[in-house]
Design a protein around this motif. Structure first.
Motif, PDB file in Angstrom:
ATOM      1  N   LYS A   1      -2.907  -4.498   4.989  1.00  0.00           N
ATOM      2  CA  LYS A   1      -2.316  -5.657   4.315  1.00  0.00           C
ATOM      3  C   LYS A   1      -2.201  -5.374   2.820  1.00  0.00           C
ATOM      4  CE  LYS A   1      -6.825  -7.877   3.719  1.00  0.00           C
ATOM      5  NZ  LYS A   1      -7.606  -9.110   3.905  1.00  0.00           N
ATOM      6  N   ALA A   2      -1.487  -6.258   2.107  1.00  0.00           N
ATOM      7  CA  ALA A   2      -1.307  -6.125   0.656  1.00  0.00           C
ATOM      8  C   ALA A   2      -0.808  -4.737   0.283  1.00  0.00           C
ATOM      9  CB  ALA A   2      -2.603  -6.452  -0.079  1.00  0.00           C
ATOM     10  N   ASN A   3       0.220  -4.294   1.030  1.00  0.00           N
ATOM     11  CA  ASN A   3       0.827  -2.985   0.776  1.00  0.00           C
ATOM     12  C   ASN A   3      -0.214  -1.876   0.866  1.00  0.00           C
ATOM     13  OD1 ASN A   3       3.093  -1.354   0.272  1.00  0.00           O
ATOM     14  ND2 ASN A   3       2.665  -1.297  -1.922  1.00  0.00           N
ATOM     15  N   ALA A   4      -1.053  -1.971   1.904  1.00  0.00           N
ATOM     16  CA  ALA A   4      -2.151  -1.015   2.098  1.00  0.00           C
ATOM     17  C   ALA A   4      -3.023  -0.943   0.845  1.00  0.00           C
ATOM     18  CB  ALA A   4      -1.639   0.362   2.495  1.00  0.00           C
ATOM     19  N   TYR A   5      -3.452  -2.124   0.393  1.00  0.00           N
ATOM     20  CA  TYR A   5      -4.325  -2.223  -0.778  1.00  0.00           C
ATOM     21  C   TYR A   5      -3.713  -1.462  -1.956  1.00  0.00           C
ATOM     22  CZ  TYR A   5      -8.041  -3.912   2.402  1.00  0.00           C
ATOM     23  OH  TYR A   5      -8.791  -4.621   3.334  1.00  0.00           O
ATOM     24  N   GLY A   6      -2.397  -1.581  -2.097  1.00  0.00           N
ATOM     25  CA  GLY A   6      -1.699  -0.952  -3.202  1.00  0.00           C
ATOM     26  C   GLY A   6      -1.285   0.482  -2.980  1.00  0.00           C
TER      27      GLY A   6
ATOM     28  N   PHE B   1      -2.895  -1.655  13.711  1.00  0.00           N
ATOM     29  CA  PHE B   1      -2.925  -2.026  12.309  1.00  0.00           C
ATOM     30  C   PHE B   1      -3.172  -3.519  12.174  1.00  0.00           C
ATOM     31  CE2 PHE B   1      -0.068   1.695  12.562  1.00  0.00           C
ATOM     32  CZ  PHE B   1      -0.794   2.558  11.747  1.00  0.00           C
ATOM     33  N   ALA B   2      -3.635  -3.909  11.005  1.00  0.00           N
ATOM     34  CA  ALA B   2      -3.791  -5.326  10.688  1.00  0.00           C
ATOM     35  C   ALA B   2      -3.129  -5.594   9.348  1.00  0.00           C
ATOM     36  CB  ALA B   2      -5.259  -5.716  10.637  1.00  0.00           C
ATOM     37  N   VAL B   3      -2.362  -6.687   9.299  1.00  0.00           N
ATOM     38  CA  VAL B   3      -1.707  -7.118   8.072  1.00  0.00           C
ATOM     39  C   VAL B   3      -1.993  -8.599   7.885  1.00  0.00           C
ATOM     40  CG1 VAL B   3       0.113  -5.372   8.243  1.00  0.00           C
ATOM     41  CG2 VAL B   3       0.467  -7.640   9.261  1.00  0.00           C
ATOM     42  N   ALA B   4      -1.611  -9.134   6.737  1.00  0.00           N
ATOM     43  CA  ALA B   4      -1.911 -10.537   6.475  1.00  0.00           C
ATOM     44  C   ALA B   4      -0.910 -11.469   7.138  1.00  0.00           C
ATOM     45  CB  ALA B   4      -1.944 -10.789   4.966  1.00  0.00           C
ATOM     46  N   CYS B   5       0.374 -11.099   7.088  1.00  0.00           N
ATOM     47  CA  CYS B   5       1.401 -12.080   7.428  1.00  0.00           C
ATOM     48  C   CYS B   5       2.620 -11.407   8.062  1.00  0.00           C
ATOM     49  CB  CYS B   5       1.825 -12.839   6.179  1.00  0.00           C
ATOM     50  SG  CYS B   5       2.350 -11.758   4.831  1.00  0.00           S
ATOM     51  N   LEU B   6       3.523 -12.251   8.504  1.00  0.00           N
ATOM     52  CA  LEU B   6       4.685 -11.791   9.257  1.00  0.00           C
ATOM     53  C   LEU B   6       5.554 -10.822   8.459  1.00  0.00           C
ATOM     54  CD1 LEU B   6       6.356 -12.087  11.866  1.00  0.00           C
ATOM     55  CD2 LEU B   6       7.483 -14.052  10.803  1.00  0.00           C
ATOM     56  N   GLU B   7       5.770 -11.102   7.169  1.00  0.00           N
ATOM     57  CA  GLU B   7       6.629 -10.230   6.370  1.00  0.00           C
ATOM     58  C   GLU B   7       6.108  -8.796   6.359  1.00  0.00           C
ATOM     59  OE1 GLU B   7       6.364 -14.027   3.767  1.00  0.00           O
ATOM     60  OE2 GLU B   7       5.375 -13.250   5.558  1.00  0.00           O
ATOM     61  N   GLU B   8       4.795  -8.661   6.243  1.00  0.00           N
ATOM     62  CA  GLU B   8       4.204  -7.329   6.213  1.00  0.00           C
ATOM     63  C   GLU B   8       4.374  -6.621   7.554  1.00  0.00           C
ATOM     64  OE1 GLU B   8       0.700  -8.073   2.861  1.00  0.00           O
ATOM     65  OE2 GLU B   8       0.169  -8.161   4.992  1.00  0.00           O
ATOM     66  N   ALA B   9       4.245  -7.368   8.637  1.00  0.00           N
ATOM     67  CA  ALA B   9       4.402  -6.777   9.964  1.00  0.00           C
ATOM     68  C   ALA B   9       5.838  -6.350  10.229  1.00  0.00           C
ATOM     69  CB  ALA B   9       3.950  -7.772  11.032  1.00  0.00           C
ATOM     70  N   VAL B  10       6.792  -7.171   9.826  1.00  0.00           N
ATOM     71  CA  VAL B  10       8.199  -6.846  10.055  1.00  0.00           C
ATOM     72  C   VAL B  10       8.588  -5.580   9.287  1.00  0.00           C
ATOM     73  CG1 VAL B  10      10.568  -7.632   9.666  1.00  0.00           C
ATOM     74  CG2 VAL B  10       8.865  -9.205  10.616  1.00  0.00           C
ATOM     75  N   GLN B  11       8.071  -5.428   8.089  1.00  0.00           N
ATOM     76  CA  GLN B  11       8.340  -4.211   7.316  1.00  0.00           C
ATOM     77  C   GLN B  11       7.907  -2.976   8.110  1.00  0.00           C
ATOM     78  OE1 GLN B  11       5.669  -3.409   4.097  1.00  0.00           O
ATOM     79  NE2 GLN B  11       7.075  -2.046   3.037  1.00  0.00           N
ATOM     80  N   LEU B  12       6.761  -3.046   8.744  1.00  0.00           N
ATOM     81  CA  LEU B  12       6.269  -1.906   9.523  1.00  0.00           C
ATOM     82  C   LEU B  12       7.129  -1.668  10.755  1.00  0.00           C
ATOM     83  CD1 LEU B  12       2.400  -2.482   9.335  1.00  0.00           C
ATOM     84  CD2 LEU B  12       3.816  -1.010   7.899  1.00  0.00           C
ATOM     85  N   ARG B  13       7.460  -2.730  11.462  1.00  0.00           N
ATOM     86  CA  ARG B  13       8.288  -2.578  12.659  1.00  0.00           C
ATOM     87  C   ARG B  13       9.656  -2.001  12.294  1.00  0.00           C
ATOM     88  NH1 ARG B  13       4.472  -2.386  15.790  1.00  0.00           N
ATOM     89  NH2 ARG B  13       3.830  -4.087  17.180  1.00  0.00           N
ATOM     90  N   GLU B  14      10.249  -2.486  11.221  1.00  0.00           N
ATOM     91  CA  GLU B  14      11.555  -1.971  10.816  1.00  0.00           C
ATOM     92  C   GLU B  14      11.466  -0.544  10.334  1.00  0.00           C
ATOM     93  OE1 GLU B  14      12.974  -4.839   7.995  1.00  0.00           O
ATOM     94  OE2 GLU B  14      13.724  -6.198   9.558  1.00  0.00           O
TER      95      GLU B  14
END
Length: 355
Positions: free
Chosen positions: A33-38, A55-68
């Protein structure tokens, strides 16, 4: 080009993940999460893709970035969804979703997914930030199981003081969690980085490695459990100005540093707008051409000054390590009265180089 470089050593990231998984003794999520802690979430995920369990992220936007970006491993949304409409994206991107409130529970119960969700059901075992209280947890679990909307439930909680291993708070949280969860079906997840490092009883079917992935131990100085971790980010700049100060002369805003002896000052390209903490001013450690020295004067927006007095070979072009291999990130964070998580997450304007 401004010579502020964030060198991200992906082999060190892989080393730390494999160490975390070995210590935990079972499947482990890499928390990015948080852009992999920066450090850059997508690049870190790609570097771990062949070794990580998920993986674990905070929110949907972060997850979609990874999927895309082509990441296909399981991804957990640690904050869950913020509104019911987001569940469609959870389903579309095949995400695992935390449920930590009655509102989120109702969103799942009222949904009509084409395929049942994988839910991570969170208990508030003592942190009192999010999750169902122990006395309400079994009822929420039963509602999900009976709904037909869920294919799998992972029982989870989060420690508040696992990074203070001398205290009994973590033991109390484990007791609260186990007193309810031992009677409910499903896998479990409770260990964060500090839990992985020094609370063996917290190791469950799923573990969550966060700050330790990036080579910083969450434990206080003196605890050696994280000694084998390797720093992933090395932040460096270069000296681009040198001047001599006489004893009694100040440097920087506010004249917060006054030379007690003839002092040779190096000017470097880094400041609080780049994420270096302003509170880590005079006394914060740096390494100049591999030799430890210190910041002098107040950190400003784009620049800071370092002490070259005892380094006669250093000058224009000398490399200054702000943190990395010689200067530990925890040292800088302590000087600023904060933690490594915050310092790493704040890095910006640096040129990121991945190795």
């Amino acid at each position: 080009m401004r010579p502020l470089i964030a060198s991200i050593r992906l082999e060190n990231l892989r080393h730390n993940y494999l160490l975390a998984k070995q210590m935990a003794g079972g499947p482990t999520l890499a928390v990015i999460k948080a852009n992999a802690y920066g450090h850059g979430a997508l690049r870190c995920a790609q570097a771990l893709a062949d070794v990580a369990d998920g993986f674990a992220v905070a929110c949907l936007e972060e997850a979609v970035q990874l999927r895309e970006g082509g990441v296909s491993l399981p991804i957990v949304l640690l904050e869950g969804v913020f509104e019911a409409a987001e569940l469609a994206a959870v389903e579309a991107h095949d995400l695992w979703c935390v449920v930590q409130s009655p509102q989120q529970l109702d969103m799942v119960l009222q949904a009509n997914p084409a395929k049942p969700y994988t839910v991570w059901l969170k208990m508030d075992s003592g942190m009192h930030r999010a999750g169902f209280f122990p006395q309400d947890y079994a009822a929420a679990h039963c509602k999900l199981m009976a709904s037909g909307k869920v294919s799998k439930i992972v029982k989870m909680s989060h420690f508040a003081r696992a990074d203070e291993p001398q205290l009994s708070a973590t033991h109390a949280q484990l007791e609260a969690f186990d007193s309810v969860c031992r009677y409910l079906p499903g896998e479990e997840s409770i260990a964060n980085s500090a839990g992985i490092l020094c609370h063996e009883r917290a190791h469950r079917q799923w573990n969550r490695a966060g700050i330790m992935l990036y080579g910083a131990s969450p434990l206080p100085a003196g605890f050696e459990q994280g000694a084998a971790l390797k720093p992933v980010m090395r932040l460096t700049s270069r000296v681009f100005g040198v001047r001599e100060l006489a004893a009694g002369e100040p440097v920087g805003y506010g004249a917060s540093f006054v030379a007690e002896r003839p002092t040779r000052v190096g000017l470097i390209a880094c400041g609080y707008a780049d994420g270096y903490p302003r509170l880590a001013s005079t006394g914060s450690p740096v390494a100049i051409d591999g030799v430890r020295s210190r910041v002098i004067g107040r950190v400003s927006m784009d620049m800071m000054t370092v002490d070259l007095t005892d380094l006669p070979q250093a000058g224009i072009g000398s490399e200054v390590e702000l943190w990395g291999d010689t200067v530990h990130i925890n040292e800088v964070a302590a000087q600023a009265g904060t933690i490594s998580y915050e310092v790493l997450c704040n890095v910006k304007r640096a040129h990121f180089q991945y190795h």
